[in-house]
Design an enzyme around this catalytic site. Structure first.
Site, PDB file in Angstrom:
ATOM      1  N   THR A  34     -22.249   5.876 118.102  1.00  0.00           N
ATOM      2  CA  THR A  34     -21.645   4.500 117.553  1.00  0.00           C
ATOM      3  C   THR A  34     -22.189   3.891 116.262  1.00  0.00           C
ATOM      4  OG1 THR A  34     -23.448   3.126 118.906  1.00  0.00           O
ATOM      5  CG2 THR A  34     -21.353   3.728 120.040  1.00  0.00           C
ATOM      6  N   VAL A  37     -23.269   6.654 110.637  1.00  0.00           N
ATOM      7  CA  VAL A  37     -23.278   7.984 110.249  1.00  0.00           C
ATOM      8  C   VAL A  37     -22.468   8.705 111.425  1.00  0.00           C
ATOM      9  CG1 VAL A  37     -24.385  10.307 110.108  1.00  0.00           C
ATOM     10  CG2 VAL A  37     -25.368   8.011 108.818  1.00  0.00           C
ATOM     11  N   ARG A  62     -26.788  -0.323 125.823  1.00  0.00           N
ATOM     12  CA  ARG A  62     -26.002  -1.552 125.487  1.00  0.00           C
ATOM     13  C   ARG A  62     -24.664  -1.028 125.025  1.00  0.00           C
ATOM     14  NH1 ARG A  62     -29.604  -1.191 121.037  1.00  0.00           N
ATOM     15  NH2 ARG A  62     -29.002  -1.003 118.904  1.00  0.00           N
ATOM     16  N   CYS A 152     -30.500  11.748 102.756  1.00  0.00           N
ATOM     17  CA  CYS A 152     -29.308  11.788 101.967  1.00  0.00           C
ATOM     18  C   CYS A 152     -29.566  11.612 100.637  1.00  0.00           C
ATOM     19  CB  CYS A 152     -28.719  10.360 102.406  1.00  0.00           C
ATOM     20  SG  CYS A 152     -29.794   8.844 102.235  1.00  0.00           S
ATOM     21  N   HIS A 277     -24.713   7.638  96.878  1.00  0.00           N
ATOM     22  CA  HIS A 277     -25.765   7.860  95.891  1.00  0.00           C
ATOM     23  C   HIS A 277     -25.413   8.767  94.667  1.00  0.00           C
ATOM     24  CE1 HIS A 277     -27.978   5.912  99.196  1.00  0.00           C
ATOM     25  NE2 HIS A 277     -28.657   7.348  99.460  1.00  0.00           N
TER      26      HIS A 277
END
Length: 372
Positions: A34, A37, A62, A152, A277
């Site tokens: 969820t 990524v 949750r 990343c 990036h």
């Protein structure tokens, strides 16, 4: 009943073969499904070749019970726990370091090979750090049953750099990164949007401190305003004033290229960009380089797009690259003072190749190996 034509399988035979093929595909778990990524990963899994049997979605308690779409089907999210890994062959983790440190060994103990996107295992000598275009062979040797996904920032440049290294032999690397706010997650995106709302339509940015006063307590994860600003800091404070992000670029580049003594220096800067990036790279090589030669290598390199014609104002920018898979390269120049050095500018979507896509590519390597 009409018999099947000689040499051609009947419909029943075909259906049975399809069912056996589906059973033979390895089963995948996406842990952190969820998150930012995780959401991108589900889209990528739906776009690429269907190499998986079951895809099980796992998240915090949750989020259990939510339904997400993958491969055109709604799948209910299950809570992270030991039972969630029953029958799983490959588990892709995108969770905080401390969560990965706790649960990755559990997944391995249940028989899964783990592809981990956190920083918990990247520098473990028994965990390969894999970029399929650069060092796919290292994925085959995994004593702990874990494969690490690089950070990343490293991933945004290493595919292009690896291609140049294979031809010229890298001997030194100096990098300045311009990192998008999504690198720190949804909180980074929300912070930038809130600050942009505070300064939009104003005359702010012309006097010392006026932007900081306007954004007030909406700094979020950043030590200074990110709207109308750049922040020369990413990560946490390490020894001698270096940031954790800068040391990741250094250590991960060395490990991926198998060059533990490679001189690497990085300065990481956060910029007001949502996703993608960028890096300005000074790369020195063992052999003399030419722009024409570098262009030829980069144009042919898998996972790289060469976009380099300054006369026509063609070079990569984050707003053009976001949402795409490759590393984009432009502004390729030979250093004015060193015939063995190149200057280049690279952009890469930090949520796709910078995280989810690289994990999916590693998973595809494993799926071919583990196919039953």
């Amino acid at each position: 009943m009409i018999p099947a034509e000689a040499g051609r399988p009947s419909l029943a035979d075909t259906a049975g073969a399809d069912a056996r093929t589906a059973r033979n595909k390895p089963h995948l778990a996406v842990v952190g499904a969820t998150g930012a990524v995780g959401s991108v990963l589900l889209g990528i899994l739906s776009e690429r070749a269907d190499v998986w049997g079951e895809i099980r979605l796992i998240a915090s308690p949750r989020s259990a019970g939510r339904k997400l779409t993958v491969r055109g089907e709604e799948v209910e999210v299950v809570a992270l726990g030991e039972d969630a890994f029953d029958g799983i062959d490959v588990a892709m983790f995108d969770v905080p370091d401390e969560v990965a440190a706790q649960w990755v060994p559990v997944a391995v103990s249940k028989g899964a090979v783990v592809v981990d996107n956190s920083g918990a295992f990247r520098m473990d000598p028994d965990v390969p750090l894999v970029v399929p275009e650069v060092n796919a062979h290292t994925a085959r040797v995994r004593p702990r049953g874990i494969i690490a996904n690089p950070n990343c920032t490293t991933l945004s440049m290493i595919v292009a750099l690896g291609a140049l290294h294979a031809e010229y032999g890298l001997s030194e690397l100096i990098v300045s990164s311009y990192q998008a706010v999504s690198g720190v997650g949804k909180v980074g995106v929300d912070t930038l949007r809130a600050q942009l709302s505070a300064v939009c339509g104003t005359e702010l940015g012309a006097k010392p401190g006026d932007v900081r006063r306007a954004v007030g307590d909406t700094l979020g994860p950043f030590p200074a305003p990110i709207a109308l600003n750049v922040v020369p800091w990413a990560g946490t404070l390490q020894e001698d004033g270096w940031s954790s992000e800068e040391l990741k670029v250094r250590n991960e580049t060395r490990k991926i290229l198998g060059m533990p003594e490679l001189p690497v220096t990085a300065t990481c800067v956060r910029v007001p960009v949502l996703t993608t990036h960028s890096l300005a790279v000074h790369a020195r090589f063992e052999n003399e380089v030419t722009v024409a030669g570098a262009h030829e290598i980069l144009a042919a390199a898998p996972g790289v797009v060469l976009c380099d014609d300054p006369a026509e104002e063609e070079y990569p920018t984050p707003s053009d690259v976001v949402g795409t898979d490759p590393t984009w390269v432009g502004r390729v120049r030979r250093s004015l003072d060193d015939p063995r050095a190149l200057e280049l500018f690279v952009c890469g979507d930090n949520l796709r190749k910078g995280a989810a896509l690289n994990a999916a590519q590693i998973g595809e390597l494993l799926a071919g190996e583990l196919r039953k």
